[in-house]
Motif scaffolding. Structure first.
Motif, PDB file in Angstrom:
ATOM      1  N   TYR A  13       0.766  -1.641  -0.228  1.00  0.00           N
ATOM      2  CA  TYR A  13       0.044  -0.191  -0.097  1.00  0.00           C
ATOM      3  C   TYR A  13       1.349   1.368   0.130  1.00  0.00           C
ATOM      4  CZ  TYR A  13       0.711   1.590   4.938  1.00  0.00           C
ATOM      5  OH  TYR A  13       1.318   1.828   6.251  1.00  0.00           O
ATOM      6  N   CYS A  14       0.485   2.328  -0.439  1.00  0.00           N
ATOM      7  CA  CYS A  14       1.176   3.876  -0.748  1.00  0.00           C
ATOM      8  C   CYS A  14       0.675   3.800   0.821  1.00  0.00           C
ATOM      9  CB  CYS A  14       0.917   4.275  -1.548  1.00  0.00           C
ATOM     10  SG  CYS A  14       2.218   6.403  -2.126  1.00  0.00           S
ATOM     11  N   VAL A 337     -11.978   6.451  -3.382  1.00  0.00           N
ATOM     12  CA  VAL A 337     -12.649   5.319  -2.237  1.00  0.00           C
ATOM     13  C   VAL A 337     -12.253   4.577  -1.817  1.00  0.00           C
ATOM     14  CG1 VAL A 337     -14.621   7.109  -2.750  1.00  0.00           C
ATOM     15  CG2 VAL A 337     -14.487   5.142  -3.774  1.00  0.00           C
ATOM     16  N   PRO A 338     -12.536   3.745  -0.738  1.00  0.00           N
ATOM     17  CA  PRO A 338     -12.570   2.751  -0.224  1.00  0.00           C
ATOM     18  C   PRO A 338     -12.101   1.641  -1.121  1.00  0.00           C
ATOM     19  CG  PRO A 338     -13.303   3.425   1.375  1.00  0.00           C
ATOM     20  CD  PRO A 338     -13.530   4.111   0.345  1.00  0.00           C
ATOM     21  N   ILE A 339     -11.658   0.653  -2.390  1.00  0.00           N
ATOM     22  CA  ILE A 339     -11.343  -0.234  -2.980  1.00  0.00           C
ATOM     23  C   ILE A 339     -12.324  -1.404  -2.400  1.00  0.00           C
ATOM     24  CG2 ILE A 339      -9.286   0.286  -3.622  1.00  0.00           C
ATOM     25  CD1 ILE A 339      -7.884  -2.101  -2.550  1.00  0.00           C
ATOM     26  N   PHE A 340     -12.984  -1.727  -1.212  1.00  0.00           N
ATOM     27  CA  PHE A 340     -13.894  -2.496  -0.692  1.00  0.00           C
ATOM     28  C   PHE A 340     -15.267  -2.219  -0.709  1.00  0.00           C
ATOM     29  CE2 PHE A 340     -11.923  -1.387   3.193  1.00  0.00           C
ATOM     30  CZ  PHE A 340     -12.648  -0.004   3.274  1.00  0.00           C
ATOM     31  N   THR A 390      -7.427  -0.443  10.320  1.00  0.00           N
ATOM     32  CA  THR A 390      -8.618  -1.389  10.454  1.00  0.00           C
ATOM     33  C   THR A 390      -9.153  -0.475   8.071  1.00  0.00           C
ATOM     34  OG1 THR A 390      -9.521  -1.384  12.229  1.00  0.00           O
ATOM     35  CG2 THR A 390     -10.606  -2.142  10.353  1.00  0.00           C
ATOM     36  N   SER A 391      -8.849   0.336   8.022  1.00  0.00           N
ATOM     37  CA  SER A 391      -9.050   0.404   5.978  1.00  0.00           C
ATOM     38  C   SER A 391      -8.277  -0.111   5.950  1.00  0.00           C
ATOM     39  CB  SER A 391      -9.446   1.694   6.912  1.00  0.00           C
ATOM     40  OG  SER A 391     -10.341   2.590   6.854  1.00  0.00           O
ATOM     41  N   ILE A 392      -6.838  -0.063   5.705  1.00  0.00           N
ATOM     42  CA  ILE A 392      -5.590  -0.918   4.984  1.00  0.00           C
ATOM     43  C   ILE A 392      -5.916  -2.209   5.250  1.00  0.00           C
ATOM     44  CG2 ILE A 392      -3.371  -0.604   5.202  1.00  0.00           C
ATOM     45  CD1 ILE A 392      -3.135   1.376   6.577  1.00  0.00           C
ATOM     46  N   GLU A 395      -8.048  -3.372   3.206  1.00  0.00           N
ATOM     47  CA  GLU A 395      -8.623  -3.357   1.701  1.00  0.00           C
ATOM     48  C   GLU A 395      -7.268  -4.597   1.468  1.00  0.00           C
ATOM     49  OE1 GLU A 395      -8.933   0.918  -0.228  1.00  0.00           O
ATOM     50  OE2 GLU A 395      -7.226   1.564   0.634  1.00  0.00           O
ATOM     51  N   TYR A 396      -6.108  -4.551   1.993  1.00  0.00           N
ATOM     52  CA  TYR A 396      -4.778  -5.949   1.821  1.00  0.00           C
ATOM     53  C   TYR A 396      -6.031  -6.790   1.474  1.00  0.00           C
ATOM     54  CZ  TYR A 396      -0.793  -4.235   1.981  1.00  0.00           C
ATOM     55  OH  TYR A 396       0.596  -3.303   2.351  1.00  0.00           O
TER      56      TYR A 396
END
Length: 419
Positions: A13-14, A337-340, A390-392, A395-396
């Protein structure tokens, strides 16, 4: 971290999601998040890092023994850096950025010097046996130049020469260390190169003709060898949000780039806001979109009409003024926006574009760098926010789940053919 081992893909992740423009601030963020993420996502294998450094942080990292200390810490934590984000030069959080994110652009010596520092850093940190990538802006911001063709020509010439200088430097690094580095231009809406056609035109009409002459003259090599070096070291960063906002079909873009010998060096996994304007009341749509019209970043909008015509707005704040009378059937907005998240009340995301790109990795094997790039957590509407860790992690896990599903589908298809 390494995934899909037969194709040598690396996922990260960046770290531009974290605020902090000095090296001490960046280092503190890395220490706070990376070991914990590794423990959750890759406890038994090295964990990749997508490092974002401002110019100030890059200068500070190169001072004294900071780079060697950081390299030791990475090894100690079983972490490795394989890609850098060299797009934003200065402050990227908690201030009005908008079009200043493109400054300095590729006509400026400061942009060249900054990127040279990033190359030096990556050449030290990159493990052997892995390519290293640095993403960078799409030369400049189109509205700055579109009314002055003479100045635009000077910019394209200077940019090509600067990229040729960096190609020479990357070739020297390979000769000295055996490490292959590439600089990846990142097209985006209203960037000077923003879609597949503009990428191809820049490479064919500017970079290769100008760059190969520079390298041939300064390195004493043939024009053919010089162009080979440019193709190897100057590539494209394919951001799935950006190409989705441009209404580009991933398979078509990949094929076109491949047919012209343009390599994709890095894929950034990100999703844009999308809305079908034919299915809901526009006043309600306006109310749902209004929280996304924030003041920090540019959120370019491209609308599509029934006949396929595309119309651009420089920012969502401007576009919303035209929503009620627009003849468009769909809007896509450059807001990561969040990819999930696929659906959000009346809005959707371009998540499907990411899935298509992940599927293409099975057949287009030249790109092995994947970087999740949702940097807007601070400015998301409140109902979409979770705590950052939690957000990161989510996404993973979404990416890993999708790649697992794609792999299972491919395995089933092969078994069916064998039967």
């Amino acid at each position: 971290m390494k995934i899909n081992n037969d194709r040598n893909h690396h996922l990260t992740y960046c770290t531009n999601v974290h605020s902090g423009e000095t090296w001490p601030q960046v280092y503190a963020n890395l220490k706070q998040y990376l070991p914990s993420l590794k423990a959750r996502l890759s406890p038994n294998a090295p964990f990749g890092v997508g490092l974002r450094l401002s110019d100030l942080a890059a200068r500070e990292l190169l001072a004294q023994q900071n780079l060697e200390r950081f390299k030791f810490w990475l090894a100690e934590q079983d972490l490795y850096v394989f890609t850098l984000n060299g797009f934003p030069y200065g402050n990227f959080h908690h201030s009005i950025i908008k079009d200043r994110v493109y400054a300095p652009d590729w006509i400026e010596q400061d942009r060249l010097n900054y990127t040279q520092r990033l190359l030096k850093i990556l050449s030290v940190l990159l493990p052997k046996g892995i390519e290293g990538s640095i993403s960078t802006l799409p030369l400049s911001y189109k509205p700055w130049w579109q009314d002055n063709q003479v100045a635009l020509g000077k910019l394209l010439t200077a940019s090509s020469l600067h990229l040729a200088q960096l190609t020479a430097q990357m070739n020297d690094i390979e000769q000295d260390t055996g490490k292959i580095l590439h600089l990846d231009l990142e097209p985006e809406p209203d960037g000077l190169i923003e879609n597949g056609t503009e990428v191809i035109n820049f490479f064919k009409d500017w970079l290769w003709p100008i760059g190969r002459k520079y390298l041939a003259f300064n390195r004493g090599i043939t024009l053919s060898k010089a162009e080979d070096l440019l193709r190897k070291h100057i590539r494209i960063c394919y951001d799935t949000c950006h190409f989705a906002v441009e209404y580009e079909d991933p398979a078509t873009v990949f094929r076109r780039f491949q047919s012209h010998g343009i390599n994709i060096g890095k894929i950034q996994l990100s999703a844009a806001v999308k809305v079908d304007l034919t299915k809901s009341d526009r006043h309600q749509i306006h109310e749902r979109l209004r929280p996304f019209a924030e003041s920090t970043y540019l959120h370019q909008v491209i609308e599509q009409w029934e006949d396929g015509t595309l119309h651009h707005y420089p920012d969502l704040i401007v576009a919303l003024l035209e929503l009620e009378r627009s003849p468009a059937c769909e809007w896509r907005t450059h807001f990561h926006v969040p990819i999930f998240i696929e659906n959000y009340q009346l809005l959707q995301s371009t998540q499907d574009h990411i899935v298509q790109v992940l599927q293409l990795l099975e057949t287009f094997s030249t790109c092995c760098h994947l970087e999740i790039e949702t940097y807007t957590w601070d400015v998301l509407p409140a109902p979409m926010k979770l705590d950052l860790f939690t957000s990161i992690e989510r996404e993973y896990r979404w990416v890993l789940q999708k790649m697992s599903e794609i792999g299972e589908t491919k395995k089933f298809a092969l078994q069916s053919v064998e039967r």
